[in-house]
Design a protein around this motif. Structure first.
Motif, mmCIF file in Angstrom:
data_model
loop_
_atom_site.group_PDB
_atom_site.id
_atom_site.type_symbol
_atom_site.label_atom_id
_atom_site.label_comp_id
_atom_site.label_asym_id
_atom_site.label_seq_id
_atom_site.Cartn_x
_atom_site.Cartn_y
_atom_site.Cartn_z
ATOM 1 N N CYS A 58 7.655 -7.547 0.956
ATOM 2 C CA CYS A 58 6.375 -6.834 0.989
ATOM 3 C C CYS A 58 5.297 -7.791 1.479
ATOM 4 O O CYS A 58 5.544 -8.976 1.646
ATOM 5 N N GLN A 59 4.121 -7.239 1.718
ATOM 6 C CA GLN A 59 2.966 -8.104 1.992
ATOM 7 C C GLN A 59 2.332 -8.414 0.654
ATOM 8 O O GLN A 59 2.279 -7.536 -0.209
ATOM 9 N N VAL A 60 1.845 -9.629 0.468
ATOM 10 C CA VAL A 60 1.233 -9.929 -0.826
ATOM 11 C C VAL A 60 -0.271 -10.093 -0.723
ATOM 12 O O VAL A 60 -0.934 -10.314 -1.719
ATOM 13 N N GLN A 61 -0.818 -9.978 0.489
ATOM 14 C CA GLN A 61 -2.274 -10.031 0.600
ATOM 15 C C GLN A 61 -2.715 -9.258 1.817
ATOM 16 O O GLN A 61 -1.915 -8.920 2.679
ATOM 17 N N GLY A 62 -3.992 -8.986 1.858
ATOM 18 C CA GLY A 62 -4.560 -8.278 2.993
ATOM 19 C C GLY A 62 -4.526 -6.778 2.792
ATOM 20 O O GLY A 62 -3.957 -6.274 1.817
ATOM 21 N N ALA A 63 -5.135 -6.108 3.749
ATOM 22 C CA ALA A 63 -5.217 -4.654 3.649
ATOM 23 C C ALA A 63 -3.824 -4.056 3.645
ATOM 24 O O ALA A 63 -2.953 -4.470 4.394
ATOM 25 N N GLY A 64 -3.593 -3.094 2.764
ATOM 26 C CA GLY A 64 -2.308 -2.401 2.739
ATOM 27 C C GLY A 64 -1.239 -3.110 1.928
ATOM 28 O O GLY A 64 -0.143 -2.590 1.763
ATOM 29 N N ALA A 65 -1.543 -4.302 1.412
ATOM 30 C CA ALA A 65 -0.540 -5.061 0.658
ATOM 31 C C ALA A 65 -0.055 -4.267 -0.554
ATOM 32 O O ALA A 65 1.145 -4.197 -0.824
ATOM 33 N N VAL A 66 -1.011 -3.640 -1.253
ATOM 34 C CA VAL A 66 -0.660 -2.887 -2.462
ATOM 35 C C VAL A 66 0.404 -1.837 -2.145
ATOM 36 O O VAL A 66 1.392 -1.699 -2.865
ATOM 37 N N ASP A 67 0.203 -1.111 -1.039
ATOM 38 C CA ASP A 67 1.156 -0.060 -0.674
ATOM 39 C C ASP A 67 2.545 -0.641 -0.434
ATOM 40 O O ASP A 67 3.550 -0.061 -0.861
ATOM 41 N N THR A 68 2.623 -1.786 0.244
ATOM 42 C CA THR A 68 3.943 -2.346 0.539
ATOM 43 C C THR A 68 4.620 -2.830 -0.746
ATOM 44 O O THR A 68 5.835 -2.715 -0.888
ATOM 45 N N ILE A 69 3.829 -3.333 -1.680
ATOM 46 C CA ILE A 69 4.428 -3.794 -2.948
ATOM 47 C C ILE A 69 4.981 -2.591 -3.723
ATOM 48 O O ILE A 69 6.110 -2.629 -4.237
ATOM 49 N N ILE A 70 4.187 -1.515 -3.758
ATOM 50 C CA ILE A 70 4.632 -0.315 -4.480
ATOM 51 C C ILE A 70 5.898 0.251 -3.833
ATOM 52 O O ILE A 70 6.858 0.616 -4.519
ATOM 53 N N GLU A 71 5.908 0.275 -2.498
ATOM 54 C CA GLU A 71 7.099 0.755 -1.781
ATOM 55 C C GLU A 71 8.318 -0.096 -2.132
ATOM 56 O O GLU A 71 9.401 0.431 -2.374
ATOM 57 N N ALA A 72 8.116 -1.417 -2.121
ATOM 58 C CA ALA A 72 9.235 -2.332 -2.415
ATOM 59 C C ALA A 72 9.751 -2.089 -3.831
ATOM 60 O O ALA A 72 10.959 -2.050 -4.075
#
Lengths: 393, 77
Positions: free
Chosen positions: A170-184
């Motif tokens: 996932c991405q851990v910072q920056g715009a959209g990071a939250v979404d990638t963490i939730i997806e992961a």
């Protein structure tokens, strides 16, 4: 000295600013003023602090991601790049992330959110699950490029290589990071992992802010398996730390928490092996004791012992029989003596001693009456010493 | 996503739990001797299997988003 046209000067200034690393990735704290949302959707405003100010632009795409747009007077923390706008001859901040700023504002918001989630029970100790002692599959949610991932893999490789790691990048910072963490996270919920680590290496407080997101907190809360958070350094605490089943101070610490130590496992096996041997030895000793106990009991009822006892009994009988017999013989003797005495007393021989005679017929019948004989009968006369025949006259 | 193939950790867990059971059963001590001996042999074999798994284990890493990422490449080394 050089002569430049305005556009030559502005191009030069633009290139100068573009080449600067700091200006291309910078956080700026200030107060919003002259906020204006153009009908195109782009936002224009000024960031002020004391007597200083700078123009700021936030494109529509950035503005669209924001829950609420800033208002004049808001203290904000803006991230983006500083560039020269040649058309107007102005230096501007092109904002790609905008957050409430100032310890006070940010902290107050965070505390409010924390209180709300706590009241909902998201942090309840009662719902914290223990970590599996021997995890088979370990889910990891982190950046594929960060050092945190390699640190964790190294620790797992050293401590517990029996496990399988299922990595959800996932991405851990920056715009959209939250979404990638939730997806992961949700991708891992679909697998059969026993435990999940959500990790991110250390960074500025602004960078860790991703992990204070309410949606992320709820996603962690929804996890079917225990979650360990390992975000930032020891001193950093983010919202996810409160929701997670276990909070680790760092990614490495998270990896250590989920994995048993191999050397301890080896020790464990050795101890079990020792107990196994000890239990078996004890069982065998017990069996041996049982056998020797039975052996003793067997000896107690052996026929040899019986024979010895019987022989003694027989000896005893013989002895008693002998005594009995001797006593009987003596008794017989005594009786005989008595009879002999009485016999002697009754014997006619004693009368004959005194001169009497016994007269018998020739047939041996005693003649005690004179009428029993006639003249010329032969009679037998017995005296003390011998007998003789006589003829009646 | 690939099917749920067994991992060494799973096998280890099963063996470890069995070993614990065997030891506890033997320690209660009221087993017939033949049963105790059979358990002991099984225990020794189980302990050896555990040891072997620990000796031979190598961490496996599976990337949910495909194997192109640096993490997966690194894990294959």
């Amino acid at each position: 000295m050089r002569f430049l046209t305005v556009s030559q000067l502005n191009t030069y200034l633009r290139d100068l600013l573009d080449a600067d690393d700091l200006l291309n990735d910078v956080w700026v704290e200030g107060e919003v003023s002259s906020f204006n949302r153009h009908f195109s959707g782009h936002c224009y405003f000024t960031l002020k602090e004391g007597d200083a100010q700078i123009g700021a632009v936030m494109w529509k795409s950035v503005a669209a991601r924001m829950a609420t747009l800033p208002a004049n007077g808001d203290a904000v923390l803006a991230h983006g790049r500083v560039a020269f706008y040649e058309v107007r001859g102005q230096v501007q901040l092109y904002v790609d992330t905008l957050r409430p700023a100032g310890i006070g504002v940010l902290q107050a918001q965070f505390e409010r959110l924390k209180e709300r989630l706590a009241a909902e029970g998201l942090f309840d100790q009662s719902r914290k699950r223990p970590l599996p002692s021997l995890p088979r599959r370990i889910g990891i949610v982190t950046s594929p490029t960060g050092a945190a991932l390699q640190d964790m893999l190294n620790i797992l490789r050293r401590r517990y290589p029996l496990a399988e790691v299922i990595f959800a990048p996932c991405q851990v910072q920056g715009a959209g990071a939250v979404d990638t963490i939730i997806e992961a996270l949700y991708a891992l919920y679909e697998t059969d992992v026993d435990v999940i680590i959500v990790a991110r290496g250390g960074g500025a407080a602004e960078d860790l802010w991703t992990f204070n997101d309410e949606r992320l907190a709820r996603a962690v809360f929804a996890s079917p398996v225990p979650v360990v958070s390992g975000v930032g350094h020891e001193t950093d605490t983010t919202l996810i730390d409160f929701v997670a089943d276990v909070r680790a101070p760092t990614p490495s610490a998270a990896a250590e928490l989920v994995s048993p130590d191999m050397t301890e496992l080896i020790d464990d096996i050795r101890q079990l092996r020792n107990r196994l041997d000890a239990a078996m030895t004890q069982r065998l000793t017990g069996a041996r004791d049982e056998v020797s106990h039975l052996n003793r009991r067997l000896a107690l009822c052996s026929p040899e012992r019986r024979i010895r006892r019987d022989r003694q009994y027989i000896d005893d009988l013989i002895r008693r029989a002998t005594i009995m017999l001797e006593r009987r013989i003596a008794l017989a003797h005594a009786h005989l003596d008595g009879v002999r005495g009485r016999l002697q007393a009754l014997s006619p021989l004693a009368t004959l001693d005194r001169g009497y005679a016994v007269v018998q017929s020739t047939t041996g019948a005693l003649i005690t009456d004179a009428s029993l004989v006639a003249p010329d009968d032969c009679i037998e006369v017995t005296v003390r010493r011998g007998s003789f025949r006589a003829r009646v006259k | 996503m690939s099917a749920n193939e067994p991992v060494p950790g799973e096998e280890y867990e099963t063996l470890y739990i069995r070993l614990q059971q065997i030891v506890e059963q033997l320690e209660t001590g009221d087993l017939p001797l033949a049963r105790a001996l059979a358990l002991y042999e099984e225990g020794v074999a189980t302990a050896e299997a555990c040891q072997r798994l620990l000796d031979q284990a190598a961490l496996r890493v599976r990337n949910l988003m495909g194997d192109q990422s640096p993490a997966a490449a690194e894990a294959d080394v």
